[in-house]
Design an enzyme around this catalytic site. Sequence first.
Site, PDB file in Angstrom:
ATOM      1  N   TRP A 100     -15.847   6.183 -38.940  1.00 48.67           N
ATOM      2  CA  TRP A 100     -15.564   6.687 -37.592  1.00 48.67           C
ATOM      3  C   TRP A 100     -16.267   8.031 -37.468  1.00 48.67           C
ATOM      4  O   TRP A 100     -15.968   8.955 -38.202  1.00 48.67           O
ATOM      5  CB  TRP A 100     -14.064   6.816 -37.349  1.00 48.67           C
ATOM      6  CG  TRP A 100     -13.342   5.536 -37.368  1.00 48.67           C
ATOM      7  CD1 TRP A 100     -12.575   5.019 -38.348  1.00 48.67           C
ATOM      8  CD2 TRP A 100     -13.335   4.597 -36.284  1.00 48.67           C
ATOM      9  NE1 TRP A 100     -12.061   3.817 -37.959  1.00 48.67           N
ATOM     10  CE2 TRP A 100     -12.511   3.533 -36.694  1.00 48.67           C
ATOM     11  CE3 TRP A 100     -13.920   4.538 -35.027  1.00 48.67           C
ATOM     12  CZ2 TRP A 100     -12.265   2.428 -35.886  1.00 48.67           C
ATOM     13  CZ3 TRP A 100     -13.670   3.451 -34.229  1.00 48.67           C
ATOM     14  CH2 TRP A 100     -12.856   2.409 -34.649  1.00 48.67           C
TER      15      TRP A 100
ATOM     16  N   ARG B 159     -11.616   3.919 -20.740  1.00 45.04           N
ATOM     17  CA  ARG B 159     -11.623   2.462 -20.571  1.00 45.04           C
ATOM     18  C   ARG B 159     -10.567   2.028 -19.568  1.00 45.04           C
ATOM     19  O   ARG B 159     -10.815   1.162 -18.722  1.00 45.04           O
ATOM     20  CB  ARG B 159     -11.358   1.778 -21.912  1.00 45.04           C
ATOM     21  CG  ARG B 159     -12.496   1.870 -22.908  1.00 45.04           C
ATOM     22  CD  ARG B 159     -12.135   1.133 -24.192  1.00 45.04           C
ATOM     23  NE  ARG B 159     -13.180   1.247 -25.203  1.00 45.04           N
ATOM     24  CZ  ARG B 159     -13.110   0.740 -26.425  1.00 45.04           C
ATOM     25  NH1 ARG B 159     -12.010   0.086 -26.791  1.00 45.04           N
ATOM     26  NH2 ARG B 159     -14.094   0.896 -27.279  1.00 45.04           N
TER      27      ARG B 159
ATOM     28  N   GLU C  14       1.249   3.636   2.156  1.00 46.06           N
ATOM     29  CA  GLU C  14       1.985   3.886   3.388  1.00 46.06           C
ATOM     30  C   GLU C  14       3.248   3.037   3.460  1.00 46.06           C
ATOM     31  O   GLU C  14       4.317   3.524   3.851  1.00 46.06           O
ATOM     32  CB  GLU C  14       1.103   3.588   4.608  1.00 46.06           C
ATOM     33  CG  GLU C  14      -0.124   4.475   4.723  1.00 46.06           C
ATOM     34  CD  GLU C  14      -1.348   3.864   4.090  1.00 46.06           C
ATOM     35  OE1 GLU C  14      -2.448   4.027   4.642  1.00 46.06           O
ATOM     36  OE2 GLU C  14      -1.222   3.196   3.029  1.00 46.06           O
TER      37      GLU C  14
ATOM     38  N   HIS D 230       0.835  -1.191   0.000  1.00 46.57           N
ATOM     39  CA  HIS D 230       0.000   0.000   0.000  1.00 46.57           C
ATOM     40  C   HIS D 230       0.879   1.252   0.000  1.00 46.57           C
ATOM     41  O   HIS D 230       2.098   1.183   0.169  1.00 46.57           O
ATOM     42  CB  HIS D 230      -0.929  -0.023   1.210  1.00 46.57           C
ATOM     43  CG  HIS D 230      -2.046  -1.010   1.083  1.00 46.57           C
ATOM     44  ND1 HIS D 230      -3.081  -1.093   1.987  1.00 46.57           N
ATOM     45  CD2 HIS D 230      -2.301  -1.965   0.141  1.00 46.57           C
ATOM     46  CE1 HIS D 230      -3.920  -2.042   1.619  1.00 46.57           C
ATOM     47  NE2 HIS D 230      -3.461  -2.590   0.506  1.00 46.57           N
TER      48      HIS D 230
ATOM     49  N   LEU E 292     -13.657  -3.488 -27.080  1.00 46.52           N
ATOM     50  CA  LEU E 292     -13.732  -2.879 -25.750  1.00 46.52           C
ATOM     51  C   LEU E 292     -12.420  -2.975 -24.982  1.00 46.52           C
ATOM     52  O   LEU E 292     -12.410  -2.940 -23.748  1.00 46.52           O
ATOM     53  CB  LEU E 292     -14.867  -3.499 -24.924  1.00 46.52           C
ATOM     54  CG  LEU E 292     -16.266  -3.465 -25.546  1.00 46.52           C
ATOM     55  CD1 LEU E 292     -17.270  -4.081 -24.570  1.00 46.52           C
ATOM     56  CD2 LEU E 292     -16.679  -2.050 -25.921  1.00 46.52           C
TER      57      LEU E 292
ATOM     58  N   ARG F  26      -6.123  -0.128 -25.886  1.00 43.58           N
ATOM     59  CA  ARG F  26      -5.084  -0.375 -26.891  1.00 43.58           C
ATOM     60  C   ARG F  26      -3.964   0.654 -26.854  1.00 43.58           C
ATOM     61  O   ARG F  26      -3.083   0.648 -27.704  1.00 43.58           O
ATOM     62  CB  ARG F  26      -5.728  -0.418 -28.283  1.00 43.58           C
ATOM     63  CG  ARG F  26      -6.713  -1.569 -28.438  1.00 43.58           C
ATOM     64  CD  ARG F  26      -7.274  -1.662 -29.842  1.00 43.58           C
ATOM     65  NE  ARG F  26      -8.168  -0.581 -30.160  1.00 43.58           N
ATOM     66  CZ  ARG F  26      -9.459  -0.551 -29.822  1.00 43.58           C
ATOM     67  NH1 ARG F  26      -9.973  -1.557 -29.121  1.00 43.58           N
ATOM     68  NH2 ARG F  26     -10.225   0.461 -30.163  1.00 43.58           N
TER      69      ARG F  26
ATOM     70  N   THR G 146     -24.484  -4.248 -30.392  1.00 42.07           N
ATOM     71  CA  THR G 146     -23.332  -3.388 -30.664  1.00 42.07           C
ATOM     72  C   THR G 146     -22.073  -4.222 -30.865  1.00 42.07           C
ATOM     73  O   THR G 146     -21.251  -3.931 -31.742  1.00 42.07           O
ATOM     74  CB  THR G 146     -23.127  -2.385 -29.515  1.00 42.07           C
ATOM     75  OG1 THR G 146     -24.295  -1.577 -29.393  1.00 42.07           O
ATOM     76  CG2 THR G 146     -21.931  -1.497 -29.762  1.00 42.07           C
TER      77      THR G 146
ATOM     78  N   GLY H 114     -25.446   0.996 -27.765  1.00 43.57           N
ATOM     79  CA  GLY H 114     -26.333   1.580 -28.750  1.00 43.57           C
ATOM     80  C   GLY H 114     -27.491   2.305 -28.096  1.00 43.57           C
ATOM     81  O   GLY H 114     -27.581   2.407 -26.865  1.00 43.57           O
TER      82      GLY H 114
END
Length: 371
Positions: free
Chosen positions: A175, A189, A57, A55, A209, A212, A201, A300
């Site tokens: 696009w 993402r 700390e 962590h 998804l 990249r 979709t 969608g």
Amino acid sequence: MTELTAADYRFMGRALVLAAEGLYSADPNPRVGCVLVKDAAVVGEGFHARVGEPHAEANALAAAGAKAKGATAYVTLEPCNHQGRTPPCSEALIAAGVVSVVYATRDPNPEVAGGGAARLQSAGIATAGGCMEGPARALNAGFFSRLERGRPFVRVKLAASLDGRTALSNGRSQWLSCDAARADVQRLRARSSAVLTGASTARRDGARLTVRDASLELRGRVPLRVVLDPRLTLAPGARIFEEPGPVLVITGVKADTVRAALTARGAEVLELADTACRDVATILAELARRGVNELLVEAGARLAGAFVQSGLVDEFILYMAPNLLGHDALPLAALPMLDDLGDRWSFDFTDVRRVGEDLRLTLVPRSREAN
């Protein structure tokens, strides 16, 4: 401790900068930073990078070494006081000999929730909370949402033309957004625990998804990809299965043959009741149970509309391209016809900026009662 000073806020600001280093990689743990200060000088600092690793700390203490004795620790989240994948941070601070701890916000985890601060105080360490609490909570909005509300922080990403259209009537949408906007989506993402879309979709757009952009520091973490497929129509050859990483398909039918085929492609198929797999609240509760803090929805019109109507969306990100697609093109969200303007869905802008050729609008829903 005495009242917080300007120096306290300055050092906590640095701790928040460090915490943001784990923006893409710390999930499902919170993003936490820590700064150790002695005689007005920083003697050690660290952040939490990844689940299972030390962590913030512990990293700060390791950097400080013997200089931690007598120091003040600035931590963006209340130090934990339970044994998880790593030892309790409160005990590490006590053992190192820090004399005071300033933390930004209380930990919503019921295993911590005040226990860390209480343990420090019982050891004679002065503690103070609430220093820059707002920014600390904002950095971990999903973590707090999951533990306090039982659901992820939901962010819906949409891309549209000036006339609010997302694709041509034949479904073609690539696009619509410019290169810079698509690169910006990669960052959305990357920070998300999971990215969700609908089966239509996934089929129509060949959606992967995935993240990249290799420059984003995920440190090996791969966001979960979720496909809502009530009738289990997704084919094993869908492009989403070509990429490595976990895929969860949520359906409302029992189809052992299709399930076996999707499982063979590495997917997990979750069968729910038909009504449950179409209910946004049920889906969000299931994802929270799986440790999803932040959910990014890329869908969608029908699924986007369902999320809008659910009232469970925390933030909308709309990329608006400077073009027109015409009235026959597909809409942004499928919503029921209204008879009264008082029933409209309204939003407040929290950010408007240019991203490449496009505008990126960040909005939060406004209560419909306020219309």
